[in-house]
Design an enzyme around this catalytic site. Structure first.
Site, PDB file in Angstrom:
ATOM      1  N   ASP A  35     -21.779 -32.791  25.161  1.00 14.83           N
ATOM      2  CA  ASP A  35     -22.463 -32.518  24.273  1.00 14.83           C
ATOM      3  C   ASP A  35     -21.973 -34.172  23.525  1.00 14.83           C
ATOM      4  OD1 ASP A  35     -19.702 -32.442  24.035  1.00 14.83           O
ATOM      5  OD2 ASP A  35     -19.791 -30.818  22.627  1.00 14.83           O
ATOM      6  N   SER A  48       0.358 -42.448  13.198  1.00 14.25           N
ATOM      7  CA  SER A  48      -0.021 -43.910  13.588  1.00 14.25           C
ATOM      8  C   SER A  48       1.453 -44.773  13.741  1.00 14.25           C
ATOM      9  CB  SER A  48      -1.134 -44.745  13.493  1.00 14.25           C
ATOM     10  OG  SER A  48      -0.726 -45.803  14.571  1.00 14.25           O
ATOM     11  N   HIS A 105      -8.444 -42.752  16.467  1.00 13.57           N
ATOM     12  CA  HIS A 105      -7.078 -43.395  16.434  1.00 13.57           C
ATOM     13  C   HIS A 105      -6.926 -42.377  14.580  1.00 13.57           C
ATOM     14  CE1 HIS A 105      -3.369 -44.789  15.720  1.00 13.57           C
ATOM     15  NE2 HIS A 105      -3.216 -45.718  15.122  1.00 13.57           N
ATOM     16  N   ASP A 134      -8.909 -41.805  21.040  1.00 12.47           N
ATOM     17  CA  ASP A 134      -7.873 -42.572  20.346  1.00 12.47           C
ATOM     18  C   ASP A 134      -7.672 -44.123  20.662  1.00 12.47           C
ATOM     19  OD1 ASP A 134      -5.692 -44.452  19.190  1.00 12.47           O
ATOM     20  OD2 ASP A 134      -4.987 -42.710  18.232  1.00 12.47           O
ATOM     21  N   ASP A 164     -16.175 -29.341  30.225  1.00  8.88           N
ATOM     22  CA  ASP A 164     -15.725 -28.687  29.629  1.00  8.88           C
ATOM     23  C   ASP A 164     -16.526 -27.568  29.593  1.00  8.88           C
ATOM     24  OD1 ASP A 164     -17.617 -29.132  27.929  1.00  8.88           O
ATOM     25  OD2 ASP A 164     -16.241 -31.171  26.599  1.00  8.88           O
ATOM     26  N   ASP A 204     -18.631 -35.150  31.055  1.00 10.83           N
ATOM     27  CA  ASP A 204     -19.459 -34.382  29.888  1.00 10.83           C
ATOM     28  C   ASP A 204     -18.931 -32.739  30.113  1.00 10.83           C
ATOM     29  OD1 ASP A 204     -19.339 -33.778  27.247  1.00 10.83           O
ATOM     30  OD2 ASP A 204     -21.317 -34.521  26.781  1.00 10.83           O
TER      31      ASP A 204
END
Ligand SMILES: *[C@@H]1O[C@H](CO)[C@@H](O)[C@H](O)[C@H]1NC(C)=O
Ligand SMILES: *[C@@H]1O[C@H](CO)[C@@H](O)[C@H](O)[C@H]1NC(C)=O
Ligand SMILES: *[C@@H]1O[C@H](CO)[C@@H](O)[C@H](O)[C@H]1NC(C)=O
Ligand SMILES: *[C@@H]1O[C@H](CO)[C@@H](O)[C@H](O)[C@H]1NC(C)=O
Ligand SMILES: *[C@@H]1O[C@H](CO)[C@@H](O)[C@H](O)[C@H]1NC(C)=O
Ligand SMILES: *[C@@H]1O[C@H](CO)[C@@H](O)[C@H](O)[C@H]1NC(C)=O
Ligand SMILES: *[C@@H]1O[C@H](CO)[C@@H](O)[C@H](O)[C@H]1NC(C)=O
Ligand SMILES: *[C@@H]1O[C@H](CO)[C@@H](O)[C@H](O)[C@H]1NC(C)=O
Ligand SMILES: *[C@@H]1O[C@H](CO)[C@@H](O)[C@H](O)[C@H]1NC(C)=O
Ligand SMILES: *[C@@H]1O[C@H](CO)[C@@H](O)[C@H](O)[C@H]1NC(C)=O
Ligand SMILES: *[C@@H]1O[C@H](CO)[C@@H](O)[C@H](O)[C@H]1NC(C)=O
Length: 542
Positions: free
Chosen positions: A278, A202, A453, A413, A274, A271
């Site tokens: 999942d 961060s 994050h 994030d 890829d 979803d």
């Protein structure tokens, strides 16, 4: 007078013969001396240390297993205790950087020293020594140091009307703290460190890139997670969500349950990109999400659909931010993070760091109101760039000579968009005129799917990035040891293996693992095999 203690140095050269395989590798600098030698050498360190512009408060032995009380740590840092898991010598000091600025720092020096030095970073706009990282890295045998980055607590108010405190925050505390941390390490052990590392996420990730850009000679290895680079633009972006959502009574506001509906719709559309459904988007850049289908029609139930204004809010939130001239300020929030973001950036209140940064660092104006944030503010923040905090230099030629950089970013994030990280990587690639293969020699970037994050999330987020995100010290699965293995053994990571535990609880066992790919590749399901297993996935080109 500099500390010179030959007897202690001799003790330190005794090697640790019985290191357990599950612990980080120990090298020749460890000691099997009795706790008492270490203890008394530590206790007297404060009176021996001479630090330029420094006041040494104390040095104290802290035994492994101590639940260390931190009464001086500002309450807003929310860290009144820290469990210490190695025998350490704890040193506390204050360093003046100018007549009216300075920082507090601590150095933690483990008895089981591996000869490695490490600097820790900070978070947000704080003001908080990162004790968790001191505890984590000293337990792994590093001599570690960390500062409060020039002020105490989480508020940006101390930056008001004080360009020196801003400079401490932007670069000086981390730089100076590193120089002094190394000196203390040498004075204590009687010999210099062998290798030097930086480890942060961060704001800590930004500090890692600050080092890579401006003082890479300090570090052989840098781990920079979810970096808050393009810092001024990031704060503009974080503040822009309040404009989009309004307060929670506004007709543009989208509620937490509605963001859950949006998230389900994101997964429905993206979803499978890829190859496997999942609940995790391995590579959000592939997802061109369109929320239009969620808009209520005459007969639909308002708890399962969105008004036209709310659909517009969703579109705005998941689009890049531009200024009025059409220049990109900051890339979009990557789709997939909606639920996590709903309670932070999208919660219907101004983002506090944006308010503080604009008020106290950019404008020196305590009356500046985040409700009116606009394109002029975006441009002013980027132009004024207080303290040189932007951290966006694309020329890493010095770092190429000095350091190895491991850059990672969670693809879920909800505070710093992971879309900004490949943008920086490409900026470096173009500025230096290097191919990805050439960058690989010293700079590698990994998107860590399903990760929030700096940690947490729906995916295989445990990669050794924090003391509560550790499976093992095997460099293949631990980013702290991965940078060590790269620097010291030349084993550059091709993937970072992450683990997801059942209910995020290690004792309940592994739910799945994934080998996160090195950019520009990303994971794709092979089409057959147990998707919980690493080998059912492969890294493919985007
Ligand atoms: C030093 O490291 C060894 C091997 O990891 C471990 O068994 C021992 O408990 C450690 N000692 C201290 C004092 O931390
Ligand atoms: C270490 O020293 C402190 C005082 O500096 C003392 O209170 C403590 O008992 C000592 N611990 C050991 C293990 O010798
Ligand atoms: C440390 O002590 C505090 C206060 O007694 C307690 O709340 C906390 O749980 C302790 N932490 C550990 C790891 O034992
Ligand atoms: C921050 O807190 C430490 C510990 O209480 C104190 O020594 C230091 O003076 C404080 N710094 C500032 C700038 O208030
Ligand atoms: C702790 O931090 C808060 C917020 O940054 C600040 O207002 C307060 O003055 C600090 N307290 C001390 C004792 O330094
Ligand atoms: C804020 O005030 C300080 C102290 O007067 C000054 O040095 C600094 O330049 C000011 N910052 C800006 C952005 O005007
Ligand atoms: C709306 O915001 C107000 C003020 O921030 C807060 O007190 C209230 O609990 C929020 N209402 C809901 C439903 O979240
Ligand atoms: C709308 O949906 C919610 C939840 O599914 C249900 O509780 C409610 O009765 C529905 N309202 C109408 C008017 O159908
Ligand atoms: C932004 O707001 C400021 C006042 O808050 C105003 O002076 C400025 O003109 C505005 N800029 C734009 C582009 O609307
Ligand atoms: C930051 O935003 C300004 C517009 O306000 C833009 O000109 C600049 O290129 C942006 N910088 C980065 C690093 O994205
Ligand atoms: C995991 O958490 C869920 C929800 O809190 C709970 O229902 C379930 O029993 C937990 N599973 C295990 C194995 O503890």
């Amino acid at each position: 007078m500099k500390f010179d203690h030959p007897a202690w140095a001799a003790l330190l050269s005794t090697s640790l013969a019985h290191a357990s395989p599950s612990k980080p590798q120990q090298s020749s600098c460890s000691t099997d001396t009795t706790p008492n030698d270490f203890n008394s050498t530590c206790a007297s360190l404060a009176s021996r240390l001479e630090v330029e512009n420094g006041i040494v408060y104390f040095s104290e032995f802290v035994a492994a297993g101590t639940n260390l009380s931190l009464p001086d740590n500002n309450a807003t840092c929310v860290q009144p205790y820290m469990l210490v898991t190695a025998d350490i010598c704890r040193v506390s000091l204050h360093i003046s950087t100018t007549d009216h600025s300075g920082f507090n720092m601590e150095a933690w020096l483990p008895s089981n020293w591996t000869g490695r030095y490490l600097s820790t970073g900070n978070g947000g706009l704080n003001g908080c020594i990162k004790y968790q990282d001191l505890a984590y890295t000293t337990a792994a045998g590093f001599a570690a140091a960390g500062t409060n980055n020039g002020h105490n607590g989480t508020s940006g108010e101390p930056l008001y009307n004080n360009a020196d405190i801003v400079e401490d925050f932007a670069y000086r505390a981390i730089y100076t703290g590193t120089v002094i941390g190394k000196q203390i390490t040498k004075d204590f052990y009687g010999k210099s460190h062998d290798k030097s590392y930086y480890f942060g996420c961060s704001t800590g990730g930004r500090q890692g890139f600050k080092a890579a850009q401006d003082f890479s000679e300090e570090f052989d290895g840098i781990v920079a997670g979810a970096p808050a680079i393009s810092f001024n633009n990031l704060t503009s972006w974080s503040g822009s969500f309040f404009r989009a959502t309004g307060t929670n009574t506004s007709d543009t506001f989208v509620t937490v349950p509605q963001w859950a509906i949006v998230h389900a719709d994101v997964l429905k559309q993206c979803d499978l990109l890829d190859g496997y459904a999942d609940g995790i988007l391995e590579y959000p850049p592939l997802c061109n999400y369109d929320p239009s289908g969620l808009q209520c029609t005459g007969s639909s139930n308002a708890s399962t659909c969105l008004s036209a204004k709310q659909v517009q809010t969703v579109k705005t939130v998941l689009s890049p931010l531009y200024n009025d001239k059409g220049d990109l300020v900051y890339p979009r929030l990557q789709p997939g993070a909606e639920i996590l973001a709903a309670v932070i950036l999208l919660g219907g209140t101004p983002f506090p760091y944006t308010t503080d940064w604009l008020r106290y660092a950019v404008y020196n104006d305590t009356t500046w109101s985040p409700a009116n944030l606009n394109s002029t503010d975006f441009d002013n923040a980027a132009r004024i760039d207080p303290g040189g905090i932007q951290t966006w230099k694309g020329d890493l030629s010095e770092a190429k000579k000095n350091s190895k950089i491991l850059h990672w970013h969670g693809a879920m994030d909800a505070i710093i968009s992971s879309a900004n990280s490949p943008r920086y990587y490409e900026h470096v690639r173009e500025t230096m005129g290097l191919s990805s293969d050439e960058l690989d020699e010293f700079y590698r970037f990994f998107t860590v799917s399903g990760t929030g994050h700096c940690g947490g999330g729906d995916g295989a987020h445990v990669i050794g990035q924090a003391s509560d995100e550790v499976t093992t010290y095997d460099p293949k699965e631990n980013i702290l040891m991965a940078i060590v293995d790269w620097v010291e053994n030349g084993n550059a990571p091709e993937t970072l293996i992450g683990t997801k535990y059942v209910n995020d609880t290690q004792s309940l066992g592994v739910k799945f693992q994934r080998a996160h790919c090195k950019y520009p590749k990303h994971n794709q399901y092979k089409g057959e095999g147990d998707a919980n297993l690493i080998e059912s996935w492969e890294c493919v080109d985007a």
